[in-house]
Structure formats: structure tokens, C-alpha cells
Design a protein around this motif. Sequence first.
Motif, PDB file in Angstrom:
ATOM      1  N   TYR A   1       0.812  -1.210   0.000  1.00  0.00           N
ATOM      2  CA  TYR A   1       0.000   0.000   0.000  1.00  0.00           C
ATOM      3  C   TYR A   1       0.854   1.271   0.000  1.00  0.00           C
ATOM      4  CZ  TYR A   1      -3.876   3.124   1.138  1.00  0.00           C
ATOM      5  OH  TYR A   1      -4.808   4.123   1.107  1.00  0.00           O
ATOM      6  N   ASN A   2       1.798   1.362   0.917  1.00  0.00           N
ATOM      7  CA  ASN A   2       2.598   2.590   1.012  1.00  0.00           C
ATOM      8  C   ASN A   2       3.429   2.810  -0.246  1.00  0.00           C
ATOM      9  OD1 ASN A   2       1.629   3.266   3.550  1.00  0.00           O
ATOM     10  ND2 ASN A   2       3.305   2.266   4.632  1.00  0.00           N
ATOM     11  N   ALA A   3       3.988   1.745  -0.783  1.00  0.00           N
ATOM     12  CA  ALA A   3       4.804   1.873  -1.991  1.00  0.00           C
ATOM     13  C   ALA A   3       3.950   2.275  -3.192  1.00  0.00           C
ATOM     14  CB  ALA A   3       5.524   0.556  -2.271  1.00  0.00           C
ATOM     15  N   GLN A   4       2.745   1.705  -3.301  1.00  0.00           N
ATOM     16  CA  GLN A   4       1.879   2.008  -4.439  1.00  0.00           C
ATOM     17  C   GLN A   4       1.513   3.480  -4.504  1.00  0.00           C
ATOM     18  OE1 GLN A   4      -1.367  -0.750  -3.826  1.00  0.00           O
ATOM     19  NE2 GLN A   4      -0.674  -2.099  -5.468  1.00  0.00           N
ATOM     20  N   TRP A   5       1.299   4.077  -3.342  1.00  0.00           N
ATOM     21  CA  TRP A   5       0.798   5.449  -3.304  1.00  0.00           C
ATOM     22  C   TRP A   5       1.883   6.467  -2.982  1.00  0.00           C
ATOM     23  CZ3 TRP A   5      -3.715   6.161  -5.438  1.00  0.00           C
ATOM     24  CH2 TRP A   5      -4.635   5.092  -5.462  1.00  0.00           C
ATOM     25  N   ALA A   6       3.153   6.047  -3.010  1.00  0.00           N
ATOM     26  CA  ALA A   6       4.241   6.930  -2.594  1.00  0.00           C
ATOM     27  C   ALA A   6       4.317   8.191  -3.446  1.00  0.00           C
ATOM     28  CB  ALA A   6       5.574   6.181  -2.647  1.00  0.00           C
ATOM     29  N   ARG A   7       4.080   8.081  -4.754  1.00  0.00           N
ATOM     30  CA  ARG A   7       4.223   9.254  -5.613  1.00  0.00           C
ATOM     31  C   ARG A   7       3.018  10.193  -5.532  1.00  0.00           C
ATOM     32  NH1 ARG A   7       6.763   8.666 -11.415  1.00  0.00           N
ATOM     33  NH2 ARG A   7       6.623  10.920 -11.099  1.00  0.00           N
ATOM     34  N   MET A   8       1.983   9.767  -4.815  1.00  0.00           N
ATOM     35  CA  MET A   8       0.859  10.663  -4.553  1.00  0.00           C
ATOM     36  C   MET A   8       1.049  11.418  -3.231  1.00  0.00           C
ATOM     37  SD  MET A   8      -1.264  10.175  -7.131  1.00  0.00           S
ATOM     38  CE  MET A   8      -3.025  10.346  -6.765  1.00  0.00           C
ATOM     39  N   ALA A   9       2.194  11.213  -2.586  1.00  0.00           N
ATOM     40  CA  ALA A   9       2.443  11.808  -1.276  1.00  0.00           C
ATOM     41  C   ALA A   9       2.333  13.331  -1.255  1.00  0.00           C
ATOM     42  CB  ALA A   9       3.814  11.370  -0.756  1.00  0.00           C
ATOM     43  N   PRO A  10       2.706  14.064  -2.326  1.00  0.00           N
ATOM     44  CA  PRO A  10       2.541  15.526  -2.259  1.00  0.00           C
ATOM     45  C   PRO A  10       1.113  15.956  -1.951  1.00  0.00           C
ATOM     46  CG  PRO A  10       3.958  14.961  -4.092  1.00  0.00           C
ATOM     47  CD  PRO A  10       3.419  13.663  -3.546  1.00  0.00           C
ATOM     48  N   ILE A  11       0.126  15.170  -2.391  1.00  0.00           N
ATOM     49  CA  ILE A  11      -1.277  15.497  -2.115  1.00  0.00           C
ATOM     50  C   ILE A  11      -1.579  15.325  -0.634  1.00  0.00           C
ATOM     51  CG2 ILE A  11      -3.669  14.777  -2.516  1.00  0.00           C
ATOM     52  CD1 ILE A  11      -2.887  14.135  -5.381  1.00  0.00           C
ATOM     53  N   THR A  12      -1.229  14.146  -0.092  1.00  0.00           N
ATOM     54  CA  THR A  12      -1.562  13.878   1.309  1.00  0.00           C
ATOM     55  C   THR A  12      -0.684  14.699   2.251  1.00  0.00           C
ATOM     56  OG1 THR A  12      -0.138  11.908   1.171  1.00  0.00           O
ATOM     57  CG2 THR A  12      -2.511  11.588   0.905  1.00  0.00           C
ATOM     58  N   ASN A  13       0.565  14.926   1.892  1.00  0.00           N
ATOM     59  CA  ASN A  13       1.432  15.716   2.767  1.00  0.00           C
ATOM     60  C   ASN A  13       0.933  17.151   2.909  1.00  0.00           C
ATOM     61  OD1 ASN A  13       3.090  13.538   3.222  1.00  0.00           O
ATOM     62  ND2 ASN A  13       4.629  14.134   1.720  1.00  0.00           N
ATOM     63  N   THR A  14       0.416  17.712   1.827  1.00  0.00           N
ATOM     64  CA  THR A  14      -0.148  19.064   1.909  1.00  0.00           C
ATOM     65  C   THR A  14      -1.403  19.070   2.767  1.00  0.00           C
ATOM     66  OG1 THR A  14       0.723  19.565  -0.291  1.00  0.00           O
ATOM     67  CG2 THR A  14      -0.977  21.028   0.565  1.00  0.00           C
ATOM     68  N   LEU A  15      -2.220  18.035   2.632  1.00  0.00           N
ATOM     69  CA  LEU A  15      -3.402  17.904   3.481  1.00  0.00           C
ATOM     70  C   LEU A  15      -2.999  17.872   4.951  1.00  0.00           C
ATOM     71  CD1 LEU A  15      -6.396  17.308   4.054  1.00  0.00           C
ATOM     72  CD2 LEU A  15      -5.939  14.911   3.500  1.00  0.00           C
ATOM     73  N   TYR A  16      -2.000  17.057   5.293  1.00  0.00           N
ATOM     74  CA  TYR A  16      -1.547  16.975   6.680  1.00  0.00           C
ATOM     75  C   TYR A  16      -1.008  18.322   7.164  1.00  0.00           C
ATOM     76  CZ  TYR A  16      -1.519  11.943   5.559  1.00  0.00           C
ATOM     77  OH  TYR A  16      -1.847  10.682   5.155  1.00  0.00           O
ATOM     78  N   PHE A  17      -0.296  19.039   6.289  1.00  0.00           N
ATOM     79  CA  PHE A  17       0.247  20.350   6.637  1.00  0.00           C
ATOM     80  C   PHE A  17      -0.879  21.319   7.012  1.00  0.00           C
ATOM     81  CE2 PHE A  17       1.335  24.630   4.944  1.00  0.00           C
ATOM     82  CZ  PHE A  17       2.307  24.978   5.864  1.00  0.00           C
ATOM     83  N   PHE A  18      -1.950  21.327   6.234  1.00  0.00           N
ATOM     84  CA  PHE A  18      -3.083  22.196   6.548  1.00  0.00           C
ATOM     85  C   PHE A  18      -3.766  21.776   7.851  1.00  0.00           C
ATOM     86  CE2 PHE A  18      -3.879  23.405   1.812  1.00  0.00           C
ATOM     87  CZ  PHE A  18      -2.847  24.328   1.890  1.00  0.00           C
TER      88      PHE A  18
END
Length: 232
Positions: free
Chosen positions: A17-34
Motif C-alpha cells: 500500500y505505502n509503496a503504491q501510493w508513494a508518488r501521490m504523497a505531495p497530495i496527502t502531505n499538503t493535506l496533513y500540513f493544513f
Amino acid sequence: MNKDEIVQAFDDMAPNYNAQWARMAPITNTLYFFMESILKNIPEDGSLLCVGAGTGKEIAHLAKHFPSLQFTVVEPARNMMDLCISMTHELGIYERCTFHCGFLDTLDDATRHDAATSLLVSHFFMDNHVRSEFFAQIAQRLKPRGILINADLTADTLGTSYAALLDFWLTLMMNADLSQELIDKAKQAYTTDVAILSQGSLNEVIMKAGFENPTTFYQAGMIQAQFAIKAC
């Protein structure tokens, strides 16, 4: 999908799971930042209810920025939960977490939390009444004026631009090196297994559950996030 099928699907996805979605991390990381700013006024030693926590990415992020925050982790897929528990050991935050492997409706509601997260969870409830009941179960476990942070796939599926948006979103996933099989499954799921509501319809579902003024604070492609306050 019914509950058993959802659990099985995520148990099957867990190893990669984590490896599959690793390149989508900019989306979730920005969400976490907000999310950091939304949660800044809760007590330093407050408690956060994480519903459908998966492998625990939001917990890892928030635990770093809120070093005294306590977490109640709810995840029905055993394999996902095991990865989450392993992560908390690696980061030294295991003692700050209480783990519940099951659905939210089986979690004891005696404890009241300062805030709750539900990230990419509620869109698996195809019936709006069931979806609203899910948010009501979260509200039941929050303190008065507790904060809900929710994110779901959200779009006006009847609008003229939806087809273009969906094509863009699938192309984005393709560029993230997801397998064609996974992309094909996602496209099918967006028709049969995921309830994609418009922003207005989703806000109505959340307010019906006992929350006030859902406020959209983030959107990336088809992922939209909002926060809302539990009504007294």
C-alpha cells in the motif's frame, strides 16, 4: 462493497500500500500540513480519534508536530493495522496510541476526543443515511465543539466537467506509476463502490450528523477536505 469486502480489499493491498501510493504523497502531505493549523487550538495533551487510519500516515505526521497528543486508532483491516502499529513502534509513539481493530460502531463511546480525522473513508458508504450515521458516530465520540476533519473523493458527477476531471485524475494516478490493473479497478470503483458526492451534498450529510458549518480547506484533483465543529 459490503464491510467484509472492504476489509478484505484493504488487507490484500496492505503489503504494497505505502509503496503504491508513494508518488501521490505531495497530495496527502499538503493535506496533513493544513491539518496542523486546524488542530492548533486543541489542548496540548488532547486526544485525536483517527477513523480508518490505514497504515498510520496522518498519525506519524501529527505525532511529530503535536508531541503530547494522544491517538485512538480505528482500522478494521488487520494487515493495515499491523503496519500502523509497527510504524508507531519505529517512531517511538506506540505508548501514545490506543488501537481498535474494527469498525467505528464497535468502539466504546465512553471516551470523548478533542478532534477526529476521517480521511478517504466515508465515500465507501454508498447510502447517504448510512454515511450520515457514520459521521454521527464520530460526533458521539467527540467533546462539545470537537473538530471533525474529513476528506473524500468529491465531485459533481452530473456536471459537464466531470468526465474531464475523472480522466485527469486517472491520468494522474497513471503518472504515479500505479499499475494499469489498479487504475482499472479504481475507475470501476468510482461507478459501483464509491459514493462521490458534490460538495453541497456532502456538507448536508455532515450537518445532518450533528456538525456545524463544514468548511472546505483543501482540494487536489478529486480529493476535497473540510473541517466542521460538533454542534452543542
